[in-house]
Design a protein around this motif. Structure first.
Motif, PDB file in Angstrom:
ATOM      1  N   UNK A   1      16.663  45.514  57.853  1.00  0.00           N
ATOM      2  CA  UNK A   1      17.620  45.647  56.747  1.00  0.00           C
ATOM      3  C   UNK A   1      18.806  46.469  57.242  1.00  0.00           C
ATOM      4  N   UNK A   2      20.028  46.036  56.867  1.00  0.00           N
ATOM      5  CA  UNK A   2      21.245  46.717  57.313  1.00  0.00           C
ATOM      6  C   UNK A   2      22.078  47.104  56.103  1.00  0.00           C
ATOM      7  N   UNK A   3      22.509  48.375  56.058  1.00  0.00           N
ATOM      8  CA  UNK A   3      23.369  48.891  54.989  1.00  0.00           C
ATOM      9  C   UNK A   3      24.613  49.505  55.635  1.00  0.00           C
ATOM     10  N   UNK A   4      25.794  49.166  55.065  1.00  0.00           N
ATOM     11  CA  UNK A   4      27.031  49.735  55.616  1.00  0.00           C
ATOM     12  C   UNK A   4      27.995  50.087  54.497  1.00  0.00           C
TER      13      UNK A   4
ATOM     14  N   UNK B   1      46.132  61.695  46.509  1.00  0.00           N
ATOM     15  CA  UNK B   1      45.352  62.062  45.319  1.00  0.00           C
ATOM     16  C   UNK B   1      44.090  61.300  45.163  1.00  0.00           C
ATOM     17  N   UNK B   2      44.141  60.237  45.767  1.00  0.00           N
ATOM     18  CA  UNK B   2      43.003  59.313  45.551  1.00  0.00           C
ATOM     19  C   UNK B   2      42.588  58.761  46.891  1.00  0.00           C
ATOM     20  N   UNK B   3      41.282  58.810  47.184  1.00  0.00           N
ATOM     21  CA  UNK B   3      40.760  58.200  48.409  1.00  0.00           C
ATOM     22  C   UNK B   3      40.374  56.751  48.135  1.00  0.00           C
ATOM     23  N   UNK B   4      40.367  55.878  49.131  1.00  0.00           N
ATOM     24  CA  UNK B   4      40.049  54.472  48.908  1.00  0.00           C
ATOM     25  C   UNK B   4      38.602  54.300  48.458  1.00  0.00           C
ATOM     26  N   UNK B   5      38.359  53.346  47.552  1.00  0.00           N
ATOM     27  CA  UNK B   5      37.016  53.117  47.026  1.00  0.00           C
ATOM     28  C   UNK B   5      36.143  52.482  48.101  1.00  0.00           C
ATOM     29  N   UNK B   6      34.888  52.960  48.161  1.00  0.00           N
ATOM     30  CA  UNK B   6      33.952  52.526  49.187  1.00  0.00           C
ATOM     31  C   UNK B   6      32.823  51.738  48.532  1.00  0.00           C
ATOM     32  N   UNK B   7      32.380  50.648  49.162  1.00  0.00           N
ATOM     33  CA  UNK B   7      31.291  49.814  48.652  1.00  0.00           C
ATOM     34  C   UNK B   7      30.139  49.811  49.638  1.00  0.00           C
ATOM     35  N   UNK B   8      28.907  49.671  49.089  1.00  0.00           N
ATOM     36  CA  UNK B   8      27.703  49.562  49.910  1.00  0.00           C
ATOM     37  C   UNK B   8      27.430  48.083  50.144  1.00  0.00           C
ATOM     38  N   UNK B   9      27.432  47.668  51.397  1.00  0.00           N
ATOM     39  CA  UNK B   9      27.197  46.280  51.763  1.00  0.00           C
ATOM     40  C   UNK B   9      25.770  46.166  52.296  1.00  0.00           C
ATOM     41  N   UNK B  10      24.968  45.237  51.704  1.00  0.00           N
ATOM     42  CA  UNK B  10      23.555  45.066  52.057  1.00  0.00           C
ATOM     43  C   UNK B  10      23.392  43.740  52.795  1.00  0.00           C
ATOM     44  N   UNK B  11      22.651  43.773  53.906  1.00  0.00           N
ATOM     45  CA  UNK B  11      22.385  42.552  54.662  1.00  0.00           C
ATOM     46  C   UNK B  11      20.917  42.559  55.088  1.00  0.00           C
ATOM     47  N   UNK B  12      20.108  41.534  54.640  1.00  0.00           N
ATOM     48  CA  UNK B  12      20.447  40.371  53.806  1.00  0.00           C
ATOM     49  C   UNK B  12      20.918  40.794  52.422  1.00  0.00           C
TER      50      UNK B  12
END
Length: 534
Positions: free
Chosen positions: A374-377, A352-363
Motif C-alpha cells: 500500500x502506498x500513501x503520498x 497567508x495561506x499555504x497550498x492545500x494538501x491531499x492524501x493520495x492512496x494507491x491502490x
C-alpha cells in the motif's frame, strides 16, 4: 605726398616677395609694375610710410638681409624718361619684419628615463603667419635628419637612444624658417625598480597608524606614485587609493590608518525566501575572515539599527507574516577590533495561506486486505510533494511514517510492504507548518473475513427459507473479492466512543480464525438437524 601736374596715363602695382610678413635676416624684394602702353622706359619712385624713400631706374628694390627697421607701409609710382607721361600711385602694401621663431622642445615623461619606458619628444614653433611647418630633428650635432615629425616617440627607449637632441622648422611651400632649438640631453638608465616598505614592521590591527614608503632608485624626478586598493584572495580589502606627485625626487612617504574589511562569504536561507505561514525558516550568516577565530553576529531587519539576533543561525518556528521583510547580517571579532562588511540584503516573503494538501492512496480504495502493499503520498494542487503521512490506530496510537516501523518514507510518500489488520485507522497529511489535511479512514481486513460474511448471510437465508418449506441441501462457495464499503470515523481527539469502535473492530478481526471454525461447526449441525427432520 608727391603732387604733380604731369598727366596720369598708367596704373601702378606693388608686390613683395617672398611675403608681406618675413623674419629678420631673410631677403625681401619690392617690385613695381606699371601698365603704360607705349612707354619704353620708367623712372621708379619708392615711398615709405607716406614719405619719399628712394628713386631708381630699377623696377625692384631688395632688402638683404631685412631688419625690423625695414618694416613699414610702401607704395610706388613711375614717370616716363624723357617724356611727360606718369603712372598712378600704387596701393600701399605693409611689410612686417619679426624675430625668427625659436622652437620649444618638450620631452615626456622626463629627460632621465629608464630602459623599456616610452619617451616622446615634441617640437613647437610659434611663427606668426606660418600655417604649416616641416620639422627636422638632429642628434648629437649630426647634419642628417633622423625624423621629420613634430613628435617622435621611442618605444621602448634603449641606452642607444641617449644623446643631445635639437629641432628646426621650415615653412612648407614658403621661404621662412625657424632658428635651431636649444639642445637637450636624453639620459637612459637601466630598468626602474620601485621598492615598498612599511613601518612599523609588526602585526597591525584596525586603527593602528602605519607609514608606507615607496622609493624608485635613480636620480630622475617628477615621479607619480599611485596607491591602489588591493583585495587579497581571502576577501580582505586594503582601502588605499591615493595619487601623489613628487616634483623633487623618486621617494615618498604616506601615513595611513590600516583598515581591512572581511567580506561575507555566504548568507543562506532555508527552505526558501518565499515560504508559507507556519513553516520553519532558518537564516545563516557565514564570514570568511582570515585570522579571525570567533565572530559575534548581528542581524538587522528592514534597515533597522537595532539587532534582533546575535546568533550565526536564526530560526523562525513557526514563521508568520510579521517575520516578512529585508534581512542583512554583520560580524565583529570577539575580543578584537576587526569587523566585516554588511551582507547584501535579502527579502523574506511569507504568504497567508499555504497550498492545500491531499492524501493520495494507491491502490485507490479505502478497504484493503492483509499481506498486500500500500502506498500513501501527500501532494498539493501542483502535484508537488508536500508534508508527511501520519496515522492514528487502536493498536499503535499516533505515529509518523518516517519515525516508525510500519512503513518507509521517501519524500512525501509512505509505503507499506505488507499490510496487517492492525494498520486499520485514520490517515492524514501534515504540512511542514503543522497543519493537518485530508483525513481518510483505511480498513485492512483478514483474508478469511469475507467468508465469514458470506457464510453468515447464507445461514440467514437458510433459516428464512426453512420457515416456508424444508431445508434442502445447500453448498456455499466463496470467492476472494472486495467487501462492501464500511466507514468508521476516527479522530485524533481520542474520544471514548471512537476508541471503542476501533477496539471492537480490532477484537473481531483478531478472532477471525476462531469464528470461521465456529461457523463451519454450526453449518454442519444445521445440516444434521435437517437430515433428522427428513
Amino acid at each position: 605726398m608727391l603732387t604733380s601736374l604731369i598727366p596720369v596715363t598708367a596704373a601702378s602695382r606693388l608686390t613683395i616677395k617672398p611675403d608681406q610678413h618675413v623674419f629678420r635676416g631673410e631677403t625681401v624684394t619690392l617690385r613695381c609694375d606699371i601698365d603704360g602702353e607705349g612707354v619704353t622706359s620708367w623712372q621708379y619712385s619708392w615711398y615709405k610710410d607716406g614719405s619719399f624713400y628712394s628713386s631708381s631706374e630699377l623696377q625692384e628694390h631688395t632688402f638683404s638681409p631685412v631688419t625690423e627697421s625695414d618694416a613699414g607701409k610702401y607704395f610706388c609710382y613711375g614717370a616716363e624718361r624723357g617724356g611727360s607721361r606718369s603712372s598712378q600711385h600704387s596701393y600701399a602694401v605693409t611689410l612686417t619684419v619679426s624675430e625668427r621663431p625659436k622652437p620649444k622642445v618638450s620631452i615626456k615623461p622626463d629627460q632621465h628615463v629608464f630602459r623599456g619606458e616610452t619617451v616622446t619628444i615634441r617640437c613647437d614653433i610659434d611663427g606668426e603667419g606660418v600655417t604649416s611647418w616641416q620639422y627636422s630633428w638632429y642628434k648629437d650635432s649630426s647634419v642628417s635628419v633622423f625624423s621629420e615629425l613634430q613628435e617622435h616617440t621611442f618605444s621602448p627607449v634603449t641606452e642607444s637612444d641617449a644623446g643631445k637632441y635639437s629641432c628646426y622648422g621650415a615653412e612648407r611651400g614658403g621661404s621662412r624658417s625657424s632658428q635651431n632649438s636649444d639642445a637637450f640631453r636624453l639620459t637612459v638608465s637601466g630598468e626602474a625598480q620601485a621598492v615598498l616598505s612599511v613601518s612599523p614592521q609588526k602585526w597591525l590591527t584596525e586603527g593602528d597608524p602605519v607609514t608606507l614608503i615607496c622609493e624608485v632608485y635613480g636620480s630622475s624626478t617628477g615621479w607619480t606614485f599611485s596607491w591602489c586598493t588591493v583585495t587579497l584572495s581571502s576577501g580582505i580589502s586594503y582601502n588605499m587609493l591615493h595619487v601623489i606627485t613628487s616634483e623633487l625626487t623618486g621617494f615618498i612617504k604616506i601615513k595611513y590608518c590600516l583598515k581591512f574589511t572581511p567580506k561575507l562569504k555566504l548568507m543562506s536561507i532555508k527552505p526558501d525566501q518565499h515560504v508559507f505561514r507556519g513553516e520553519t525558516v532558518t537564516i545563516r550568516c557565514d564570514i570568511d575572515g582570515e585570522g579571525v577565530t570567533s565572530w559575534q553576529y548581528s542581524w538587522y531587519k528592514d534597515s533597522s539599527v537595532s539587532v534582533f539576533s546575535e546568533l550565526q543561525e536564526h530560526t523562525f518556528s513557526p514563521v508568520t507574516e510579521s517575520d516578512a521583510g529585508k534581512y542583512s547580517c554583520y560580524g565583529a571579532e570577539r575580543g578584537g577590533s576587526r569587523s566585516s562588511q554588511n551582507s547584501d540584503a535579502f527579502r523574506l516573503t511569507v504568504s497567508g495561506v499555504s497550498p492545500r494538501v491531499s492524501l493520495i492512496i494507491s491502490p485507490s480504495r479505502t478497504q484493503h486486505f492483509t499481506s498486500v502493499s500500500l502506498s500513501l503520498s501527500c501532494e498539493d494542487q501542483s502535484n508537488s510533494d508536500r508534508g508527511r503521512v501520519r496515522r492514528y490506530t487502536e493498536s499503535w496510537g499516533l505515529q509518523d511514517c518516517s519515525s516508525s516501523v510500519w512503513g518507509s518514507q521517501t519524500g512525501s510518500t509512505c509505503t507499506f510492504s505488507s499490510t496487517i489488520t492492525s494498520d486499520t485507522g485514520v490517515y492524514w497529511c501534515q504540512s511542514e507548518s503543522g497543519e493537518n489535511y485530508h483525513p481518510v479512514n483505511i480498513t485492512v481486513h483478514c483474508e478469511s473475513f469475507v467468508y465469514v460474511f458470506i457464510y453468515l448471510l447464507s445461514i440467514k437465508q437458510v433459516q428464512d427459507t426453512s420457515v416456508v418449506k424444508k431445508k434442502k441441501k445447500h453448498s456455499v462457495a466463496g470467492k476472494r473479492g472486495e467487501s462492501p464499503k464500511s466507514w468508521i470515523s476516527v479522530r485524533v481527539s481520542h474520544s471514548e466512543s471512537q476508541i471503542s469502535v476501533l477496539h471492537t473492530l480490532s477484537s473481531v478481526l483478531a478472532v477471525c480464525p476462531y469464528l470461521l471454525v465456529t461457523v463451519v461447526l454450526i453449518f454442519k449441525c444445521c445440516r444434521m438437524r435437517g437430515k433428522m427432520s427428513d
